[in-house]
Motif scaffolding. Sequence first.
Motif, PDB file in Angstrom:
ATOM      1  N   GLU A 213       0.847  -1.192   0.000  1.00 24.12           N
ATOM      2  CA  GLU A 213       0.000   0.000   0.000  1.00 24.12           C
ATOM      3  C   GLU A 213       0.882   1.242   0.000  1.00 24.12           C
ATOM      4  O   GLU A 213       1.899   1.299   0.700  1.00 24.12           O
ATOM      5  N   LEU A 214       0.479   2.235  -0.777  1.00 29.38           N
ATOM      6  CA  LEU A 214       1.099   3.556  -0.765  1.00 29.38           C
ATOM      7  C   LEU A 214       0.033   4.531  -0.284  1.00 29.38           C
ATOM      8  O   LEU A 214      -0.990   4.701  -0.944  1.00 29.38           O
ATOM      9  N   ILE A 215       0.257   5.142   0.880  1.00 35.58           N
ATOM     10  CA  ILE A 215      -0.760   5.990   1.501  1.00 35.58           C
ATOM     11  C   ILE A 215      -0.257   7.426   1.578  1.00 35.58           C
ATOM     12  O   ILE A 215       0.796   7.693   2.162  1.00 35.58           O
ATOM     13  N   TYR A 216      -1.018   8.332   0.977  1.00 30.77           N
ATOM     14  CA  TYR A 216      -0.682   9.753   0.996  1.00 30.77           C
ATOM     15  C   TYR A 216      -1.573  10.490   1.991  1.00 30.77           C
ATOM     16  O   TYR A 216      -2.753  10.162   2.151  1.00 30.77           O
ATOM     17  N   ALA A 217      -1.004  11.513   2.603  1.00 32.92           N
ATOM     18  CA  ALA A 217      -1.802  12.390   3.452  1.00 32.92           C
ATOM     19  C   ALA A 217      -2.664  13.309   2.587  1.00 32.92           C
ATOM     20  O   ALA A 217      -3.870  13.421   2.776  1.00 32.92           O
ATOM     21  N   ALA A 218      -2.038  13.974   1.629  1.00 33.24           N
ATOM     22  CA  ALA A 218      -2.720  14.989   0.822  1.00 33.24           C
ATOM     23  C   ALA A 218      -3.611  14.351  -0.247  1.00 33.24           C
ATOM     24  O   ALA A 218      -3.366  13.229  -0.697  1.00 33.24           O
ATOM     25  N   PRO A 219      -4.644  15.050  -0.660  1.00 31.87           N
ATOM     26  CA  PRO A 219      -5.510  14.533  -1.726  1.00 31.87           C
ATOM     27  C   PRO A 219      -4.768  14.461  -3.064  1.00 31.87           C
ATOM     28  O   PRO A 219      -3.843  15.237  -3.311  1.00 31.87           O
ATOM     29  N   ILE A 220      -5.159  13.507  -3.901  1.00 30.99           N
ATOM     30  CA  ILE A 220      -4.590  13.374  -5.245  1.00 30.99           C
ATOM     31  C   ILE A 220      -5.641  13.895  -6.212  1.00 30.99           C
ATOM     32  O   ILE A 220      -6.587  13.191  -6.586  1.00 30.99           O
ATOM     33  N   GLU A 221      -5.495  15.134  -6.618  1.00 25.79           N
ATOM     34  CA  GLU A 221      -6.532  15.815  -7.399  1.00 25.79           C
ATOM     35  C   GLU A 221      -6.216  15.880  -8.886  1.00 25.79           C
ATOM     36  O   GLU A 221      -7.089  16.192  -9.690  1.00 25.79           O
ATOM     37  N   ASP A 222      -4.970  15.603  -9.254  1.00 22.84           N
ATOM     38  CA  ASP A 222      -4.555  15.671 -10.648  1.00 22.84           C
ATOM     39  C   ASP A 222      -4.992  14.394 -11.370  1.00 22.84           C
ATOM     40  O   ASP A 222      -4.568  13.285 -11.019  1.00 22.84           O
ATOM     41  N   GLU A 223      -5.838  14.524 -12.389  1.00 19.69           N
ATOM     42  CA  GLU A 223      -6.377  13.362 -13.104  1.00 19.69           C
ATOM     43  C   GLU A 223      -5.270  12.566 -13.793  1.00 19.69           C
ATOM     44  O   GLU A 223      -5.311  11.337 -13.848  1.00 19.69           O
ATOM     45  N   ALA A 224      -4.273  13.271 -14.340  1.00 19.00           N
ATOM     46  CA  ALA A 224      -3.174  12.575 -15.011  1.00 19.00           C
ATOM     47  C   ALA A 224      -2.384  11.733 -14.014  1.00 19.00           C
ATOM     48  O   ALA A 224      -1.979  10.603 -14.310  1.00 19.00           O
ATOM     49  N   LEU A 225      -2.174  12.273 -12.823  1.00 18.88           N
ATOM     50  CA  LEU A 225      -1.456  11.542 -11.788  1.00 18.88           C
ATOM     51  C   LEU A 225      -2.275  10.346 -11.310  1.00 18.88           C
ATOM     52  O   LEU A 225      -1.744   9.247 -11.106  1.00 18.88           O
TER      53      LEU A 225
END
Length: 325
Positions: A213-225
């Motif tokens: 699992e890769l867990i980020y704190a911040a939201p991932i809002e970039d569609e390309a990403l």
Amino acid sequence: MSLRTQLNEVLPEILPANPKEAIKGTELIRLVRMRLNGNYSDASLRYHFSIMSCDPGSSIAKVDKGQGYYRRTAPVPALSGAQELLSLTQGRLDDLSGDQSTVDQALMRVKKFRAIVHRWCEVNGRFPFVFREPFQQDAPMGNLWKFPELVMVDWEGAGEDDDESAILQLKKNLSLPPFRLHAARLRIFPSHHSFREDFFQALSASVWANGGELIYAAPIEDEALTEAYRKLNAAFGVGVTSFGLNPYAIDDLPRPAHILNAHPRETEALMERLEISRIAAAHSKPHIDWNALEAIRNDSSEVDALFSWLNESLVTGKRKPYETV
């Protein structure tokens, strides 16, 4: 010996680790005075308590929005802290050079995020095991690719209302694995500059487990990403999740010790702050890769500690949080 030097020696032995058991200033003065050499006024002691509680390197911390003092939790291991700062700045550590307050803020965000992930695991019935030894100051940099920050243990087929011992015994009789292990890497910010390194580091650190699992704190809002993560997930199976916490939301969280020791209602309020977004679900393998696990056993005694804890639960027929073993 200066007053501060003496306080640095005696406070860790006096202060409780749990903020709920914090000692008020008047009582702390009484307890400290018994251990000090020299006649110091109450005002001087209070001043030092206040100043030292603002220092991230000191052992004393003040209760947020309340009264009393407690023992500050251990600092983030140096290697892991440096790793997170690299992720935070996309490798440009020069951005932080000479600015200690920025470094302190970044490390505090790391510690808060780790604490909130740990609590989230507990709330959702995923038993967390934290790796610390592989990230100590003298540890090799290669450990960043060998070990996860966190292992989440999912006990298979045992719900809250089930007889745990009966379920575990049934699994044993049927030769079925009683648990699954998902190894997690934690990051603060997703970025086009570092997402591949983040992803493949999570893959490398979880190669022995049932899943990664890769867990980020911040939201991932970039569609390309987001699309890039999904393509990598389809090929390699590592799950990607965001907790929806921007930097200011992390700063607004209570201190890590408060998060880890929060009352049920406080925990519920903390969980309501999260906006969990599953970008891609982890592909879980049916078995642990024991050969890959054996390859890292000699690099950290915590590998054996992990399985000693799991074995204790199997022997007793009762799932236990790691700290109680």
